[in-house]
Write a protein that holds these residues in place. Structure first.
Motif, mmCIF file in Angstrom:
data_model
loop_
_atom_site.group_PDB
_atom_site.id
_atom_site.type_symbol
_atom_site.label_atom_id
_atom_site.label_comp_id
_atom_site.label_asym_id
_atom_site.label_seq_id
_atom_site.Cartn_x
_atom_site.Cartn_y
_atom_site.Cartn_z
ATOM 1 N N SER A 1 -20.595 -23.852 0.640
ATOM 2 C CA SER A 1 -20.768 -25.294 0.395
ATOM 3 C C SER A 1 -20.319 -26.154 1.570
ATOM 4 O O SER A 1 -20.664 -27.331 1.642
ATOM 5 C CB SER A 1 -20.003 -25.709 -0.862
ATOM 6 O OG SER A 1 -18.605 -25.509 -0.697
ATOM 7 N N ALA B 1 -22.389 -19.896 -7.154
ATOM 8 C CA ALA B 1 -22.331 -20.668 -5.910
ATOM 9 C C ALA B 1 -21.848 -22.075 -6.228
ATOM 10 O O ALA B 1 -21.586 -22.406 -7.388
ATOM 11 C CB ALA B 1 -23.691 -20.702 -5.231
ATOM 12 N N GLU B 2 -21.741 -22.896 -5.174
ATOM 13 C CA GLU B 2 -21.243 -24.255 -5.344
ATOM 14 C C GLU B 2 -22.114 -25.218 -4.567
ATOM 15 O O GLU B 2 -22.502 -24.945 -3.432
ATOM 16 C CB GLU B 2 -19.797 -24.342 -4.840
ATOM 17 C CG GLU B 2 -19.174 -25.728 -4.945
ATOM 18 C CD GLU B 2 -17.702 -25.703 -4.543
ATOM 19 O OE1 GLU B 2 -16.904 -25.173 -5.315
ATOM 20 O OE2 GLU B 2 -17.376 -26.211 -3.451
ATOM 21 N N THR C 1 -26.475 -18.412 0.923
ATOM 22 C CA THR C 1 -26.309 -18.078 -0.483
ATOM 23 C C THR C 1 -27.447 -17.172 -0.963
ATOM 24 O O THR C 1 -27.220 -16.241 -1.751
ATOM 25 C CB THR C 1 -26.239 -19.352 -1.332
ATOM 26 O OG1 THR C 1 -25.172 -20.175 -0.849
ATOM 27 C CG2 THR C 1 -25.989 -19.028 -2.793
ATOM 28 N N SER D 1 -32.197 -20.140 -4.374
ATOM 29 C CA SER D 1 -31.122 -19.192 -4.018
ATOM 30 C C SER D 1 -31.058 -17.993 -4.953
ATOM 31 O O SER D 1 -30.608 -16.921 -4.566
ATOM 32 C CB SER D 1 -29.763 -19.896 -4.012
ATOM 33 O OG SER D 1 -29.398 -20.299 -5.329
ATOM 34 N N VAL E 1 -29.124 -17.800 -7.652
ATOM 35 C CA VAL E 1 -27.774 -17.582 -8.179
ATOM 36 C C VAL E 1 -27.784 -17.586 -9.706
ATOM 37 O O VAL E 1 -28.691 -18.111 -10.344
ATOM 38 C CB VAL E 1 -26.784 -18.637 -7.649
ATOM 39 C CG1 VAL E 1 -26.637 -18.518 -6.136
ATOM 40 C CG2 VAL E 1 -27.198 -20.044 -8.055
ATOM 41 N N ASN F 1 -26.471 -23.627 3.798
ATOM 42 C CA ASN F 1 -25.851 -23.196 2.538
ATOM 43 C C ASN F 1 -26.848 -22.368 1.736
ATOM 44 O O ASN F 1 -26.543 -21.273 1.253
ATOM 45 C CB ASN F 1 -25.397 -24.426 1.752
ATOM 46 C CG ASN F 1 -24.698 -24.089 0.442
ATOM 47 O OD1 ASN F 1 -24.529 -22.942 0.058
ATOM 48 N ND2 ASN F 1 -24.291 -25.136 -0.277
ATOM 49 N N TYR G 1 -19.748 -17.059 -4.195
ATOM 50 C CA TYR G 1 -19.999 -17.127 -2.757
ATOM 51 C C TYR G 1 -20.016 -18.591 -2.352
ATOM 52 O O TYR G 1 -20.814 -19.384 -2.858
ATOM 53 C CB TYR G 1 -21.321 -16.454 -2.413
ATOM 54 C CG TYR G 1 -21.553 -16.332 -0.925
ATOM 55 C CD1 TYR G 1 -20.893 -15.354 -0.187
ATOM 56 C CD2 TYR G 1 -22.406 -17.195 -0.262
ATOM 57 C CE1 TYR G 1 -21.083 -15.245 1.184
ATOM 58 C CE2 TYR G 1 -22.610 -17.101 1.104
ATOM 59 C CZ TYR G 1 -21.943 -16.118 1.821
ATOM 60 O OH TYR G 1 -22.131 -16.018 3.187
ATOM 61 N N ASP G 2 -19.133 -18.955 -1.433
ATOM 62 C CA ASP G 2 -18.907 -20.366 -1.109
ATOM 63 C C ASP G 2 -19.397 -20.691 0.296
ATOM 64 O O ASP G 2 -18.689 -20.503 1.282
ATOM 65 C CB ASP G 2 -17.424 -20.693 -1.240
ATOM 66 C CG ASP G 2 -17.130 -22.172 -1.064
ATOM 67 O OD1 ASP G 2 -18.084 -22.937 -0.848
ATOM 68 O OD2 ASP G 2 -15.953 -22.556 -1.159
#
Length: 284
Positions: free
Chosen positions: A108, A135-136, A119, A170, A172, A115, A105-106
């Motif tokens: 960023s 994520a990024e 996220t 987040s 992630v 963000n 999931y982007d």
């Protein structure tokens, strides 16, 4: 063999201090080439479909996803399906029914707090449905036709402290980090910041992912895996192999009209690239 999950492959790779090769696919020939190349290398692999690839196919996820699933189920090595660089929440919600076990999931592009909020919501939704989520943080550069960032430009690196807080808040499962690579590079000249990677590895307890790996030389890739990268994303390298082989074939056979002739040549070139890069990442 049955599809495996991305999370299971990466968890095993991280424990073994190696990496899972993950290749972005656009056409059926990409899918077949990745599977063939992985079989030749005797390696597990992740087939990745990006939001851009879905957009290229008229916004329809299922045709390519179904083809990838069928190819994976006939493969002689473990194959997982991953939905890459998702920004559209509707596309995210289509992932489970399309056979994907994981999503990148982007968000960023957004300011940090936005963000994080986006996220977090995506991670909660994904985990409730058994999806592993990446994520990024930190701008990798080169996406959506934008020029890659200079290696020392502001925002071109992931801050370890910020990354630690982002992962904790987040929820992630993995984080793509910006350490000097860029998307869509057609030359292999990227120099990675291995000192930063070491700090990120010490700061985080989730697997780290390297995007933009087509532009990273072999030695840098090996060092990144040794330094803690557990998933390596590759896309442009396949397109370079495909396009180069097709151009050469059509130049030598200008009367060719049957696309099977040049598609076969392109597919073989991509398969060779997959096998070679897997040998760089995980050994022969």
């Amino acid at each position: 063999m049955p599809l495996v999950t991305t999370g299971e492959l990466i968890t095993e790779a991280a424990a073994a201090r190696t990496a899972v090769p993950a290749f972005n696919v656009i056409t059926l020939e990409h899918v077949e080439a990745v599977v063939r190349g992985a079989e030749s290398a005797g390696s597990s692999v992740v087939l990745q479909v990006s939001e851009n690839a879905v957009r290229f196919r008229g916004g329809h996820l299922l045709p390519l996803a179904r083809a990838a699933t069928a190819a994976a189920e006939r493969a002689g090595v473990p194959v997982a399906l991953h939905l890459d660089h998702v920004q559209d929440d509707d596309l995210l919600r289509g992932a489970p029914d399309a056979g994907f076990s994981s999503v990148m999931y982007d968000a960023s592009r957004l300011p940090y707090e936005e963000n994080l909020a986006a996220t977090r919501a995506a991670a909660d939704w994904a985990h409730a449905r058994g999806l592993w989520i990446e994520a990024e943080l930190g701008q990798v550069g080169g996406k959506h036709g934008a020029p890659p960032l200079d290696a020392h430009a502001p925002g071109a690196r992931t801050d370890p402290g910020e990354a630690r807080a982002f992962v904790a808040d987040s929820g992630v499962d993995a984080l793509a980090v910006a350490i000097g690579s860029a998307h869509a590079m057609t030359t292999r000249t990227a120099a990675l910041d291995h000192a930063l990677l070491k700090r990120l590895r010490a700061a985080l307890d989730v697997p780290l992912v390297l995007h933009g790996s087509s532009g990273v030389p072999d030695g840098e890739l090996r060092a990144a895996v040794g330094g803690g990268i557990a998933k390596v994303n590759i896309g442009t390298a396949l397109n370079i192999a495909l396009t180069g082989a097709v151009r050469q074939h059509l130049a030598a056979h200008p009367g060719t009209v049957d696309p099977r002739h040049w598609l076969a040549v392109g597919r073989e070139a991509m398969a060779g690239t997959v096998t070679r890069l897997i040998s760089v990442l995980v050994g022969p």
